[in-house]
Write a protein that holds these residues in place. Structure first.
Motif, PDB file in Angstrom:
ATOM      1  N   LEU A 339       0.773  -1.284   0.025  1.00  0.00           N
ATOM      2  CA  LEU A 339       0.200   0.019   0.289  1.00  0.00           C
ATOM      3  C   LEU A 339       0.835   1.375   0.067  1.00  0.00           C
ATOM      4  CD1 LEU A 339      -3.002  -1.106   2.328  1.00  0.00           C
ATOM      5  CD2 LEU A 339      -2.769  -1.056  -0.179  1.00  0.00           C
ATOM      6  N   PRO A 340       1.690   1.264   0.916  1.00  0.00           N
ATOM      7  CA  PRO A 340       2.809   2.543   0.877  1.00  0.00           C
ATOM      8  C   PRO A 340       3.511   2.785  -0.598  1.00  0.00           C
ATOM      9  CG  PRO A 340       3.094   1.451   2.910  1.00  0.00           C
ATOM     10  CD  PRO A 340       2.399   0.540   2.102  1.00  0.00           C
ATOM     11  N   SER A 341       3.625   1.419  -1.146  1.00  0.00           N
ATOM     12  CA  SER A 341       4.512   1.575  -2.459  1.00  0.00           C
ATOM     13  C   SER A 341       3.550   2.394  -3.508  1.00  0.00           C
ATOM     14  CB  SER A 341       4.537   0.348  -3.058  1.00  0.00           C
ATOM     15  OG  SER A 341       5.559  -0.486  -1.888  1.00  0.00           O
ATOM     16  N   MET A 342       2.047   2.481  -3.209  1.00  0.00           N
ATOM     17  CA  MET A 342       1.345   3.082  -4.386  1.00  0.00           C
ATOM     18  C   MET A 342       1.844   4.778  -4.351  1.00  0.00           C
ATOM     19  SD  MET A 342      -2.271   1.251  -3.632  1.00  0.00           S
ATOM     20  CE  MET A 342      -3.077   1.791  -4.684  1.00  0.00           C
ATOM     21  N   LEU A 343       2.290   5.165  -3.374  1.00  0.00           N
ATOM     22  CA  LEU A 343       2.631   6.462  -3.348  1.00  0.00           C
ATOM     23  C   LEU A 343       3.556   6.805  -4.539  1.00  0.00           C
ATOM     24  CD1 LEU A 343       3.519   7.211   0.350  1.00  0.00           C
ATOM     25  CD2 LEU A 343       1.781   8.245  -0.823  1.00  0.00           C
ATOM     26  N   ALA A 344       4.386   5.805  -4.991  1.00  0.00           N
ATOM     27  CA  ALA A 344       5.432   5.992  -6.166  1.00  0.00           C
ATOM     28  C   ALA A 344       4.900   5.644  -7.557  1.00  0.00           C
ATOM     29  CB  ALA A 344       6.596   5.229  -5.902  1.00  0.00           C
ATOM     30  N   ALA A 345       3.491   5.345  -7.703  1.00  0.00           N
ATOM     31  CA  ALA A 345       2.999   5.158  -8.866  1.00  0.00           C
ATOM     32  C   ALA A 345       2.787   6.467  -9.829  1.00  0.00           C
ATOM     33  CB  ALA A 345       1.547   4.923  -8.747  1.00  0.00           C
ATOM     34  N   PRO A 346       3.096   6.364 -11.250  1.00  0.00           N
ATOM     35  CA  PRO A 346       3.268   7.626 -11.855  1.00  0.00           C
ATOM     36  C   PRO A 346       2.143   8.334 -11.901  1.00  0.00           C
ATOM     37  CG  PRO A 346       3.869   5.640 -13.097  1.00  0.00           C
ATOM     38  CD  PRO A 346       3.023   5.169 -11.658  1.00  0.00           C
ATOM     39  N   LYS A 347       2.383   9.809 -11.942  1.00  0.00           N
ATOM     40  CA  LYS A 347       1.155  10.665 -12.087  1.00  0.00           C
ATOM     41  C   LYS A 347      -0.002  10.201 -13.117  1.00  0.00           C
ATOM     42  CE  LYS A 347       3.355  14.757 -10.366  1.00  0.00           C
ATOM     43  NZ  LYS A 347       3.947  16.403 -10.921  1.00  0.00           N
ATOM     44  N   GLY A 348      -0.920  10.205 -12.767  1.00  0.00           N
ATOM     45  CA  GLY A 348      -2.152  10.101 -13.754  1.00  0.00           C
ATOM     46  C   GLY A 348      -2.397   8.730 -13.836  1.00  0.00           C
ATOM     47  N   SER A 349      -1.793   7.798 -13.000  1.00  0.00           N
ATOM     48  CA  SER A 349      -2.112   6.309 -12.941  1.00  0.00           C
ATOM     49  C   SER A 349      -3.445   6.100 -12.914  1.00  0.00           C
ATOM     50  CB  SER A 349      -1.060   5.646 -12.022  1.00  0.00           C
ATOM     51  OG  SER A 349       0.176   5.954 -12.212  1.00  0.00           O
ATOM     52  N   SER A 350      -3.859   4.802 -13.624  1.00  0.00           N
ATOM     53  CA  SER A 350      -4.916   4.373 -13.347  1.00  0.00           C
ATOM     54  C   SER A 350      -4.915   3.649 -12.058  1.00  0.00           C
ATOM     55  CB  SER A 350      -5.430   3.512 -14.717  1.00  0.00           C
ATOM     56  OG  SER A 350      -4.468   2.267 -14.512  1.00  0.00           O
ATOM     57  N   PHE A 351      -6.094   3.043 -11.642  1.00  0.00           N
ATOM     58  CA  PHE A 351      -6.039   2.134 -10.505  1.00  0.00           C
ATOM     59  C   PHE A 351      -5.423   0.916 -10.369  1.00  0.00           C
ATOM     60  CE2 PHE A 351      -8.661  -0.440  -7.169  1.00  0.00           C
ATOM     61  CZ  PHE A 351      -7.822   0.237  -5.881  1.00  0.00           C
ATOM     62  N   ALA A 352      -5.901   0.416 -11.818  1.00  0.00           N
ATOM     63  CA  ALA A 352      -5.008  -0.985 -12.308  1.00  0.00           C
ATOM     64  C   ALA A 352      -3.423  -0.538 -12.272  1.00  0.00           C
ATOM     65  CB  ALA A 352      -5.420  -1.199 -13.638  1.00  0.00           C
ATOM     66  N   GLU A 353      -3.001   0.251 -12.684  1.00  0.00           N
ATOM     67  CA  GLU A 353      -1.361   0.660 -12.463  1.00  0.00           C
ATOM     68  C   GLU A 353      -1.006   0.695 -11.030  1.00  0.00           C
ATOM     69  OE1 GLU A 353      -0.574   2.851 -16.903  1.00  0.00           O
ATOM     70  OE2 GLU A 353      -1.620   3.996 -15.206  1.00  0.00           O
ATOM     71  N   LYS A 354      -1.780   1.494 -10.430  1.00  0.00           N
ATOM     72  CA  LYS A 354      -1.477   1.504  -8.908  1.00  0.00           C
ATOM     73  C   LYS A 354      -1.435   0.170  -8.293  1.00  0.00           C
ATOM     74  CE  LYS A 354      -3.122   6.324  -8.167  1.00  0.00           C
ATOM     75  NZ  LYS A 354      -4.076   7.266  -7.535  1.00  0.00           N
ATOM     76  N   ARG A 355      -2.566  -0.579  -8.543  1.00  0.00           N
ATOM     77  CA  ARG A 355      -2.482  -2.011  -7.809  1.00  0.00           C
ATOM     78  C   ARG A 355      -1.344  -2.819  -8.285  1.00  0.00           C
ATOM     79  NH1 ARG A 355      -7.996  -2.417  -9.647  1.00  0.00           N
ATOM     80  NH2 ARG A 355      -7.531  -3.538 -11.238  1.00  0.00           N
ATOM     81  N   ALA A 356      -1.005  -2.573  -9.736  1.00  0.00           N
ATOM     82  CA  ALA A 356       0.502  -3.279 -10.066  1.00  0.00           C
ATOM     83  C   ALA A 356       1.606  -2.806  -9.580  1.00  0.00           C
ATOM     84  CB  ALA A 356       0.475  -3.112 -11.692  1.00  0.00           C
ATOM     85  N   VAL A 357       1.644  -1.666  -9.123  1.00  0.00           N
ATOM     86  CA  VAL A 357       2.949  -1.064  -8.393  1.00  0.00           C
ATOM     87  C   VAL A 357       2.926  -1.631  -7.098  1.00  0.00           C
ATOM     88  CG1 VAL A 357       4.014   1.112  -7.341  1.00  0.00           C
ATOM     89  CG2 VAL A 357       3.014   1.130  -9.728  1.00  0.00           C
ATOM     90  N   ALA A 358       1.607  -1.704  -6.345  1.00  0.00           N
ATOM     91  CA  ALA A 358       1.587  -2.143  -4.900  1.00  0.00           C
ATOM     92  C   ALA A 358       2.025  -3.732  -5.332  1.00  0.00           C
ATOM     93  CB  ALA A 358       0.150  -2.066  -4.434  1.00  0.00           C
ATOM     94  N   LEU A 359       1.656  -4.369  -5.931  1.00  0.00           N
ATOM     95  CA  LEU A 359       2.156  -5.878  -6.088  1.00  0.00           C
ATOM     96  C   LEU A 359       3.687  -6.106  -6.294  1.00  0.00           C
ATOM     97  CD1 LEU A 359      -1.006  -6.955  -8.141  1.00  0.00           C
ATOM     98  CD2 LEU A 359      -0.511  -7.769  -5.778  1.00  0.00           C
ATOM     99  N   PHE A 360       3.934  -5.188  -6.889  1.00  0.00           N
ATOM    100  CA  PHE A 360       5.414  -5.384  -7.302  1.00  0.00           C
ATOM    101  C   PHE A 360       6.159  -4.873  -6.178  1.00  0.00           C
ATOM    102  CE2 PHE A 360       4.661  -4.870 -12.026  1.00  0.00           C
ATOM    103  CZ  PHE A 360       5.455  -6.137 -12.537  1.00  0.00           C
ATOM    104  N   GLY A 361       5.829  -3.788  -5.720  1.00  0.00           N
ATOM    105  CA  GLY A 361       6.453  -3.509  -4.297  1.00  0.00           C
ATOM    106  C   GLY A 361       6.505  -4.325  -3.213  1.00  0.00           C
ATOM    107  N   ALA A 362       5.282  -5.107  -3.334  1.00  0.00           N
ATOM    108  CA  ALA A 362       5.324  -6.109  -2.239  1.00  0.00           C
ATOM    109  C   ALA A 362       6.128  -7.502  -2.296  1.00  0.00           C
ATOM    110  CB  ALA A 362       3.741  -6.400  -1.608  1.00  0.00           C
TER     111      ALA A 362
END
Length: 419
Positions: A339-362
């Motif tokens: 969840l904190p990894s989602m802070l690094a998601a690119p600007k304008g990211s969709s929710f799917a992209e934020k979920r992907a960032v969270a999964l990669f970060g974890a």
């Protein structure tokens, strides 16, 4: 006299054989089986590729568990293979440091990833205080839960063609902080020194490494690059020998200072990237291929297979409560690190992209293996908790990148749909 001396020598030789031959046989069996598993793992990945994409490291660990003492008992962990596994772990962190493009991740990706990691560390230690038997155990659990397996994720991102996308850049920033941060925490809190001296030693190492990187960046290294080009396809292999020299010096320096050896390996990767940056591009590509061959063709598989061999399945399954820790810790990885990894998601990211960032970060495993090994060697955490953490790390590598890439695949499919 001569005959008695001959008898004594014969007795010594026979006693040597009685001890050494079984040891050599055990070593030979272990080496052959590990080499066989290293070949079998990519074949297993290939056979399942059309059904499900499973990261190679998962097969390497699982095969190690199946043929190791926990299940079949066909292979044992011996000192020689443990040493090779340590080299493999160091090489994994060298590759991670070498592949980070700081020009791409500086600014918003790095700062947001750093903020997310600090939140993860605090939350991880908080969870560790609830799960662990002591404050020291809480630190180990917290460090494990705030890590991101950059060295494991980079090949996955590269093979999927995602390493240079905005999400790939965000994940690289997360992984850089998620590997360097835990190494710093290990050096500060688990080095056996008081916090003040440990901080001074760490700062000294950072200053020395930073100075080396700065001086390397200021020089054009014409002589070195000329030697690299001249020996690139000869038995001299000056580039590879230089890499091993830099890696060895910084690993030995970090160990001499009482820091974790992986900090030196990570720094060595960064330093080599700076040194070779101005070499001809074709030379750099060839060297990268050689490093990948040494790392992922030889040493890194031994590390992951040896991790499976050393995995204490008995301690994990000894009680239902310990076994239940695995899904709990997997969920904590997703919540505390994801969840904190989602802070690094690119600007304008969709929710799917934020979920992907969270999964990669974890996704975490190498740091988990390293820090739980420290905890077990020092008797800070029980084998059951250590095995549960490693088990959760293995599941994170199995599930999270696959689910993250599926999120990315769905987005691409929606883009390609006709309006």
């Amino acid at each position: 006299m001569a005959s008695s001396r001959a008898v004594a020598v014969a007795l010594d030789y026979s006693s040597f054989n009685a001890v050494e031959v079984p040891l050599m046989q055990g070593l030979s069996t272990s080496l052959v089986v590990i080499a066989l598993l290293a070949v079998a793992a990519p074949l297993a990945v290939r056979s399942l590729d059309r059904v499900v994409k499973v990261p190679l490291v998962v097969f390497e660990i699982v095969l190690g568990i199946l043929l190791g003492p926990s299940v079949l008992g066909w292979v044992q962990s011996v000192q020689f293979t443990d040493t090779l596994a340590d080299f493999g772990l160091a090489m994994l962190f060298f590759v991670a440091g070498n592949e980070i493009d700081f020009a791409l991740i500086r600014g918003r990706p790095a700062s947001r990833a750093g903020l997310g990691w600090l939140i993860s560390l605090a939350a991880g230690i908080g969870a560790g205080l609830l799960l662990g038997p002591s404050v020291e155990a809480a630190v180990i659990i917290g460090v494990a839960l705030c890590s991101t397996a950059l060295g494991t994720l980079l090949p996955i991102l590269r093979d999927a063609g995602q390493s240079r996308t905005p999400v790939g850049i965000a994940v690289t920033a997360l992984g850089a902080i998620g590997e360097f941060g835990p190494l710093v925490a290990i050096s500060l809190f688990l080095s056996g020194k008081q916090l003040g001296p440990a901080t001074g030693v760490l700062l000294g190492f950072v200053v020395l490494t930073g100075l080396a990187v700065f001086l390397a960046s200021r020089s054009r290294h014409r002589f070195l690059h000329a030697q690299v080009t001249r020996t690139l396809h000869t038995s001299s292999q000056f580039a590879v020998r230089s890499i091993m020299f830099i890696l060895t010096v910084l690993v030995v320096l970090s160990m001499t200072l009482g820091l974790d050896m992986l900090l030196g390996a990570f720094a060595a990767g960064i330093l080599w990237k700076v040194v070779i940056a101005r070499a001809p591009e074709q030379d750099r590509l060839v060297i990268e291929a050689k490093v990948d061959a040494i790392a992922f063709g030889f040493l890194v598989p031994i590390f992951f297979i040896d991790t499976g061999i050393d995995f204490d399945l008995g301690a994990l399954t000894a009680s239902p409560l310990t076994l239940a820790l695995v899904p709990l810790l997997l969920l904590l990885l997703l919540v505390i690190r994801g969840l904190p990894s989602m802070l690094a998601a690119p600007k304008g990211s969709s929710f799917a992209e934020k979920r992907a960032v969270a999964l990669f970060g974890a996704t975490g495993l190498p740091i988990i293996v390293a820090v739980t090994g420290i905890g077990q060697d020092t008797g800070i955490i029980p084998n059951g908790i250590a095995s549960a953490l490693v088990g959760a790390g293995m599941l994170s590598v199995l599930l999270f990148p696959m689910l993250a890439l599926r999120q990315r695949g769905r987005k691409a499919a929606r883009i390609q749909e006709p309006a």
